[in-house]
Structures are given as C-alpha cells and as structure tokens.
Write a protein that holds these residues in place. Structure first.
Motif, PDB file in Angstrom:
ATOM      1  N   THR A  54      23.422 -37.371 -27.097  1.00 53.33           N
ATOM      2  CA  THR A  54      24.246 -38.187 -26.075  1.00 53.33           C
ATOM      3  C   THR A  54      25.664 -38.691 -26.630  1.00 53.33           C
ATOM      4  OG1 THR A  54      22.302 -39.354 -25.371  1.00 53.33           O
ATOM      5  CG2 THR A  54      24.227 -40.442 -24.817  1.00 53.33           C
ATOM      6  N   LEU A 112      29.290 -37.835 -24.885  1.00 50.80           N
ATOM      7  CA  LEU A 112      30.071 -38.856 -24.559  1.00 50.80           C
ATOM      8  C   LEU A 112      31.571 -38.632 -25.166  1.00 50.80           C
ATOM      9  CD1 LEU A 112      27.785 -41.890 -24.526  1.00 50.80           C
ATOM     10  CD2 LEU A 112      28.780 -40.591 -22.629  1.00 50.80           C
ATOM     11  N   PRO A 162      24.746 -47.330 -25.143  1.00 47.59           N
ATOM     12  CA  PRO A 162      23.699 -46.447 -26.005  1.00 47.59           C
ATOM     13  C   PRO A 162      23.284 -46.945 -27.303  1.00 47.59           C
ATOM     14  CG  PRO A 162      25.674 -44.976 -25.583  1.00 47.59           C
ATOM     15  CD  PRO A 162      25.807 -46.343 -24.603  1.00 47.59           C
ATOM     16  N   TRP A 184      22.781 -42.033 -20.071  1.00 43.08           N
ATOM     17  CA  TRP A 184      23.957 -41.972 -20.730  1.00 43.08           C
ATOM     18  C   TRP A 184      24.166 -40.219 -20.957  1.00 43.08           C
ATOM     19  CZ3 TRP A 184      28.317 -44.729 -21.021  1.00 43.08           C
ATOM     20  CH2 TRP A 184      28.235 -45.985 -21.130  1.00 43.08           C
TER      21      TRP A 184
END
Lengths: 287, 313
Positions: free
Chosen positions: A176, A180, A230, A268
């Motif tokens: 994640t 991101l 997150p 996410w």
C-alpha cells in the motif's frame, strides 16, 4: 560499430510480459543501488525509525515502564512500547515518503523523460521501484528489530501465529505504501518542492496515528481522523504482534481489530493502484 | 517498402499552446540515411518540432510519420528503433557511466557494446566515475552515448554539443559520421552553423514557427545572399562590391589601380546567409504586425546589406 545497420525485424513477442518482468528485475538492482548511494534518503528514510526509537527509548527511560503497576513493577519498557509504531512508520516512510519524493525528483530532473523515450515498459519501472521499496524496507525492519532486541532488551514474540500476523500486515502495508508513494509523486510541481509537499503530511500522520504519541491518549475525534489513513492501521496491527494481549483493552473498542486493518489497507491499496493507473505519465504533456 | 518510405515525414505540422502558436504549418521529409539539420533562433520551434517527432508532445494539427508510425502512438517496438538525445538534463547521477549504459543497453533488443560506445564518446577514463562527478561536457557525452546505445535507425540530437570543448566537438563529429556510414538517419538541431555544415546533407531554417528555407547547406538562401563580395581600399576608403564574377571585378581593379590595397574576396558564410534568412523573416513579420514600413537602415537582410560595410565575413 562497423557492421552495417539493418532495420531489425520487430518481433512483437520480444516485447511481452517476460521482457517486462526481466527488465523489472534489472531495475530493482539498479534502483536499490542508487538508493543506498543517496546519503539524504539513507538518513531521513532508512535510518530515521531506528534513530527515533533510540531517542525515545533513551529519553523516556526514566519514566519507568508503560502500563506498570503503582509500585513500578510489570508493564513493558519504553523501547518495547515504541517498537510497533516505529515499524509502522518505517513502512510508511520506505514507501510513501521515499517513492513520493524520489519519483517527483525524477520527473523534474529529466530522468522520467529520458526513460519515456526508451522502450522500457512503465510496468518494469514500477516493479523496479516496488522491489527497491521491499528490499530496503526489509533491511530497515531487520535493523530495527536487532536494535530493539539487543540494544534495548525488547522481547520479540515467539508464537508463529504472531509472526503470521506480522507478515501479512507488513506485506499489505508495504505494498500500500509503495503504491501510494507512486500516486502521491504527482502532487509536487517541482523536484525542489517535493520534500516540502510530501514530508509534512507524513509527519502529522505519524503524530496522530500512534507512532510518537500513544494512540490511546489521543482524543476520540483525532482517533477517528487518523482511522481514515493507513498508518493508524499498520501501527495497530504491529501493536497486536509486539505488545502483550492485555494492551488490547486500550485500543478503540478494546480489540486489535485486525479485520478492520485488513479492510482499510486493502481499500487504500486498490485506490492507490487505480490512481497510479489513471495518472502516471512519464512527462507532463502540455497539450 | 521500408527502403523507399522517408524516415520522417512532416506535413503542415502545427502546434499551439493556448493562444500562442509555436509552429504554423511546417512541412519536410527526411530520407533514410540522411543527416538533416534544423536551424533557427531560440524559441523558433526547433525543440517543439523535434519533441513532437520523438513522441513527447502532441501536435495540434497536420501530419507526422516517424519510421512509418504516428509518433503520438509510438509503442515500445517503435521506441526501440529510435535514439533520443534531449537538451540538457539534471539527473542526480549516482551511477557510473558504465552502470548507466549497461542498464539502458538492456532495454533494447539489439544494443551496441557498452565498451564500444564508451570509447566512441571518449569516456574510457571515466567509465567507472559516477555521473555527478563528471563535467558538463562529459555528461553531455553520456547523453549522446545513451542515445546511440540501442543501435537506433533514427537518431534525434537536440543541441548535442552544448558545453563541448572544440576537441570534444571534433570527436563528436567523427562519431556522427561513423553512425551515418552505418546508415543511421539523423535529425539534428544546433546553434553551431559550422556543425550543421560539417555534418548535414540538408538543413531547414525555422523562424517564428515557420520553415523559411530548406535544402542542401550550400544552396540555402537566395542567389543574391550567396553572391561573393570583393573588398578593397581606394584612396584610403574601404569599398566593396557584390559580384557573381569576382575575378572580372578584380581584373578590372588591377587594370585601373594596379595592385589594389586591402584586396579580399569574401563568400558569405553560412552564418551570414542564416542570419539574413532569419532577419528577413522576422523583419517581415514585425513590419506586417506594426503596419509601419521599417527604415531601411534597421534591416539586416542580405539584399539591403550590399550597402557598405554591413556584411561581416
């Protein structure tokens, strides 16, 4: 250079997925090498969690154990209390901060433009970045655990189930974070502003997500805000691995809520992948 | 049919950025194996043109074909056939020359040997030096090396020799000639007209987004602009005369004055012709924009420059 140049027959098969993976693997080696040659990322991303763990553990040693009885017995050491948060912060830094600033710099200094003019697939470039994140973050993690255990005497879990939880929280968290990082690299308008744009929100996240401050001590509304992001879920997952079961009582709802962590991180991850797919370009086209 | 198709074909190419028009209908072809130079002042549209052909920018109108494909839709197989040397870049440079070339060689199906390319750009001594420790000219040579490592059929060079010392430029010219001998098609933009004269088969001059001249270097400009100039001193006064038959002028002078003092015959250099072309076009644009006739003394067109001491050799 003396051989006559023939127009090479373009073999469509040679530009397939096998080539993408092979070039991705080559990019991982290259990216990791470059990472460790940059002294600033080495300090602010790679060593940062270890340094913070050391500072907090030493600074707050005099305050006694966390969760101790009134007579000072029981509880866990400050280092043990900070370790899960620092692991989670390390995951976030290795992915979001590292890739976010790195790719923004590469966009502004011409690296991406040059790559965009070569037959390197975008996917190979992503594999290279994610492989670099995984490799450097695993080393960072190993260093963190070694320092916590040998320098500060933190007991590491022995139950396999705990390490299973650790493995999936880590892998989901790092994937994640990496995705991101690629997505957020689009925000800074220039390489110079990259650290200024990306580091402050990440720092704030660390304060409200239970990295530097105990999550249980934050007001409810701030906990709710942090729950959107997150990092809070990675930190919570790591606490479930490294802290005694009794500490679950001070979590929101009195449970570790690993299912919640899995769902939040997956949302996410998928959202990040969609953003990458839609927004990533080698260069800002002007038209 | 590949052998007959031009390597690059551009027809009425236009490019606008909002209300600003960078290119207003540029048309030219580049044949296979040809070295073609794009000349023009800063902001004339050279880089816009080359970046459209490289696939970096989308055109606003007109047609463009590069190696048989629309550059806007060039896929990986197409990119593998071209080589690009961009204008200066500022990458952080934490890899060595050899590491960088080895990495990039891996992207191409049929790359040149890394050591050969390092030798061809004259960086043998710096092969294991990190890019950030190189001088500007040496980094530029790495850019050129990265452009040719994939054994391109078509090579784009955007001001390739900026920052080179004279020796490095000569070295670079040799490299370009060797690529040309192998059949590589080359599109070059440059500020150095001697470089265009040395390397290119044909050149085009762009001014204010418009193609003002195209052809083999020694045919650029009007006949008048190419007319040699005879200069001499007569009674201590500098005189000059444009003449397509300078020998006859000199013979006449000798007959009239004996040995003329300060005698020279000057053929307008490429630079004179180029400045004449660009100056004439820009003056024309400016006069059309202002609707007021420009005073003749402000014009630097070759036709006007036959009035004394305007042309420099």
């Amino acid at each position: 250079m003396t051989a006559a140049l023939q127009a090479p027959a373009t073999r469509a098969s040679s530009f397939g997925i096998g080539r993408t993976l092979r070039l991705g693997a080559a990019r991982i080696g290259y990216e990791t090498k470059v990472y460790f040659r940059q002294s600033d990322t080495l300090f602010f991303t790679f060593l940062f969690p270890v340094i913070m763990l050391t500072i907090f553990s030493v600074a707050f040693q005099g305050m006694g154990n966390i969760g101790a009885n009134p007579d000072g017995s029981g509880g866990i050491s400050q280092a043990a209390g900070y370790l899960p948060g620092m692991i989670a912060a390390g995951i976030l830094l290795s992915g979001v901060q590292n890739l976010g600033t790195d790719i923004a710099m590469e966009r502004s200094d011409g690296t991406l433009k040059r790559l965009g003019g070569t037959p390197l697939p975008v996917l190979s470039y992503f594999f290279g970045k994610m492989g670099q994140v995984l490799a450097t973050s695993l080393l960072q993690l190993a260093l963190l655990l070694l320092v916590a255990h040998f320098a500060f005497g933190v007991d590491l879990p022995t139950e396999p189930a705990k390490w299973m939880t650790f493995a999936w929280v880590y892998l989901l968290g790092i994937a994640t974070s990496a995705v991101l990082g690629i997505a957020i690299s689009r925000l800074p308008r220039s390489g110079k502003s990259a650290t200024a744009v990306i580091i402050p929100p990440i720092l704030i996240l660390q304060f409200i997500s239970g990295v530097y401050l105990q999550f249980a001590l934050l007001p409810d509304w701030l906990q709710s805000v942090a729950s959107i992001f997150p990092l809070k879920w990675m930190a919570q997952g790591m606490r479930s691995v490294f802290l005694p079961e009794s500490f679950a009582a001070v979590e929101p709802g009195g449970v570790w809520n690993l299912a919640g962590a899995a769902i939040a991180l997956l949302i996410w991850l998928v959202g990040g992948l969609v953003i990458c797919r839609l927004t990533f370009r080698w260069i800002r086209k002007d038209s | 049919m590949n052998a007959i198709d031009p390597a690059v074909s551009v027809d009425k190419l236009t490019k606008s950025y909002g209300s600003f028009t960078a290119l207003t209908g540029v048309t030219f072809d580049i044949e296979r194996g040809e070295t073609f130079a794009l000349l023009g002042p800063n902001g004339a549209g050279k880089s816009t043109t080359i970046e459209i052909l490289e696939g970096y920018r989308d055109r606003s109108g007109g047609e463009a074909r590069v190696l048989g494909s629309d550059p806007q839709r060039g896929g990986l197989a197409w990119k593998a056939r071209i080589g690009i040397v961009l204008q200066s870049s500022g990458e952080s440079g934490n890899v060595t020359v050899r590491e960088q070339l080895t990495q990039f060689a891996g992207y191409y199906p049929n790359p040149r040997s890394v050591d050969e390319v390092i030798a061809a750009v004259g960086l043998e001594d710096k092969a294991n030096t990190r890019l950030k420790s190189l001088s500007g000219g040496q980094r530029r040579r790495v850019d050129v090396a990265l452009g040719v490592i994939g054994r391109p059929e078509l090579l784009f060079l955007d001001e390739p020799t900026t920052g080179f010392d004279p020796e490095a430029r000569r070295h670079f010219w040799e490299l370009i000639r060797s690529l040309k001998r192998e059949g590589t098609t080359i599109l070059l933009t440059t500020h150095y007209l001697d470089e265009a004269a040395q390397l290119s088969d044909r050149a085009a001059v762009i001014a204010a987004g418009t193609l003002v001249a195209i052809g083999p270097i020694d045919t650029l400009g009007s006949d008048e602009a190419r007319t040699p100039i005879v200069r001499w001193l007569e009674n201590g006064i500098a005189r000059e005369q444009r003449a397509s038959d300078p020998g006859r002028v000199v013979a006449e002078l000798v007959g009239r004055l004996g040995e003329p003092a300060g005698l020279e015959i000057v053929r307008p250099s490429l630079e004179d012709i180029y400045l004449g072309l660009v100056g004439a076009y820009e003056a024309d644009l400016a006069s059309r924009a202002s609707h007021t006739p420009r005073p003749p003394s402000a014009s630097s067109t070759p036709s006007a420059s036959s009035t004394k001491d305007q042309v420099s050799a």
